[in-house]
Design an enzyme around this catalytic site. Sequence first.
Site, PDB file in Angstrom:
ATOM      1  N   CYS A 276       0.826  -1.153   0.200  1.00  0.00           N
ATOM      2  CA  CYS A 276       0.149   0.157   0.253  1.00  0.00           C
ATOM      3  C   CYS A 276       0.764   1.445   0.227  1.00  0.00           C
ATOM      4  O   CYS A 276       0.509   2.399  -0.509  1.00  0.00           O
ATOM      5  CB  CYS A 276      -0.811   0.077   1.180  1.00  0.00           C
ATOM      6  SG  CYS A 276       0.230  -0.288   2.772  1.00  0.00           S
ATOM      7  N   GLU A 365      -5.900   3.822  -7.853  1.00  0.00           N
ATOM      8  CA  GLU A 365      -5.014   2.918  -7.399  1.00  0.00           C
ATOM      9  C   GLU A 365      -4.870   1.860  -8.353  1.00  0.00           C
ATOM     10  O   GLU A 365      -5.979   1.150  -8.782  1.00  0.00           O
ATOM     11  CB  GLU A 365      -5.189   2.703  -5.979  1.00  0.00           C
ATOM     12  CG  GLU A 365      -4.135   1.625  -5.461  1.00  0.00           C
ATOM     13  CD  GLU A 365      -4.260   1.107  -3.979  1.00  0.00           C
ATOM     14  OE1 GLU A 365      -3.412   1.166  -2.992  1.00  0.00           O
ATOM     15  OE2 GLU A 365      -5.362   0.560  -3.645  1.00  0.00           O
TER      16      GLU A 365
HETATM   17  O1  6OD Z   1       4.883  -2.089   8.175  1.00  0.00           O
HETATM   18  C1  6OD Z   1       3.628  -1.975   8.492  1.00  0.00           C
HETATM   19  O2  6OD Z   1       3.433  -1.886   9.645  1.00  0.00           O
HETATM   20  C2  6OD Z   1       2.392  -1.722   7.851  1.00  0.00           C
HETATM   21  N1  6OD Z   1       1.287  -1.613   8.440  1.00  0.00           N
HETATM   22  C3  6OD Z   1       2.456  -1.829   6.246  1.00  0.00           C
HETATM   23  C4  6OD Z   1       1.375  -1.708   5.517  1.00  0.00           C
HETATM   24  C5  6OD Z   1       1.521  -2.068   4.327  1.00  0.00           C
HETATM   25  C6  6OD Z   1       0.441  -2.169   3.428  1.00  0.00           C
HETATM   26  O3  6OD Z   1       0.452  -2.775   2.206  1.00  0.00           O
END
Ligand code: 6OD
Length: 466
Positions: A276, A365
């Site tokens: 994301c 996106e």
């Molecule tokens: O690294 C993290 O804590 C995290 N929540 C990453 C999110 C990535 C989304 O695709």
Amino acid sequence: MLTHFIGGEQVAQGRAFPVYDPVTGSALRQVHEADSGVVDRAVQAARAAAPGWAALPVAERAAWMRRLADGIEARFDDLVAAEIADTGKPLEQTRTLDIPRGAANFRAFAEIAAQRPDDAFHLPGVLSYTVRRPLGVVAVIVPWNLPFLLMTWKLAPALVAGNTVVVKPSENTPSSAALFAEICADAGLPAGVVNVIYGYGTAGQLLVEHPGVDGVTFTGSTRTGTAIMRAVSDRVKPVSFELGGKNAGVIFADCDLDRAVDGTVKSVFTNGGQVCLCTERLYVERPIFEEFCARLAARAQTVEPQPMISAEHREKVLSYYELARSEGAKILTGGGVPAGRDAGYFVEPTIVTGLPEDSRFNTEEIFGPVCHVAPFDTEQEAVTLANSSEYGLAATVWTGSLDRAHRVAQRLEAGLVWVNTWYLRDLRTPFGGVKLSGIGREGGTQSLDFYSEPTTITIKLEQSDA
Ligand code: 6OD
């Protein structure tokens, strides 16, 4: 056949659905799909376990978190293999990011919770303080892109704060969650504290709507996030959402170009662009625009293609490649399926330029290994362009000027801004997005705040004459 984990037992209930190998496109395993009976049983198990778990001193729950981290480390190779089988991720990334972060999440939140003081407020003759109570039963809905990392990112703070959980991994990636259920059972975690059920969005919907669920944490698309929000609005359940993004990278001419190119390759192509936080819009200051584009395109050609998670997602990404062509883009590299990779769900790493800011390609996106690059002339223009999105999760700034780094970073409409780096994490920091990219923050004490609610106790102190 993968079975649900409910109340400490394996439960074989619900019709079967297949999980596919993204590398070959062939079926990998069969999994039971949770129906309403399964969801209800899982929520009841979590409810039954909740009072005992919440009553433990936080130091004991923190000790459980460390035991789970030990269990993850003991099953490290199995978890790596399971995650790769479901996702087709590169071995190196899985060994250095996805699985280690699982253990790190449990260790970090054990520390943060164990050391957190309660609040106290003093007025003359008045003492107020807060006690925090867990929400109760939390539904944890996990996406397919970083399945183990994101499941544990939510589970660890939810559990250490005293909640019990029902986890639903994505239908595409159930295997590391199934192993985690085994780790919980082997560690002797009290039955019902962690429950894992499998299924598609319908199972997720049954779960979040269940009256026995007290809060929902979800990472995934904005569309699903808003559907969950509607579904739980009647009962005013707390939600924490990390949703979609259209992340911008801003590259100034005074940057260290080698570092900026390196970092941008990572921020566009890591995990096949299926993070994301990945950059999908790049703005490059005009004096270095041509050189940056040439170097980025050359480097993109050296990136090993990674499969998309599903045939459907590959079709979606390819449809944006087609859209770019039909909208008149110049494709600097990629734009199709890599040679010899017709089996499985591969797409080419792709860089395009020349599209208007309001084109669908530049506003929606895509979630693949692809980025649009556009030039800018002034700092103000760069900020305006970067902020011209309905989303606001993450941004990157590449510059050699300390002043500009702070100035620009503070003006970007994003929950996370990285300067001269990307996806560098300190688990104590607030993590989440603005605008359509989410609601709430997780990370550090912000996670504990979401997974618990304070009660304020105020005492009037009688003044003595002495
Ligand atoms: O690294 C993290 O804590 C995290 N929540 C990453 C999110 C990535 C989304 O695709």
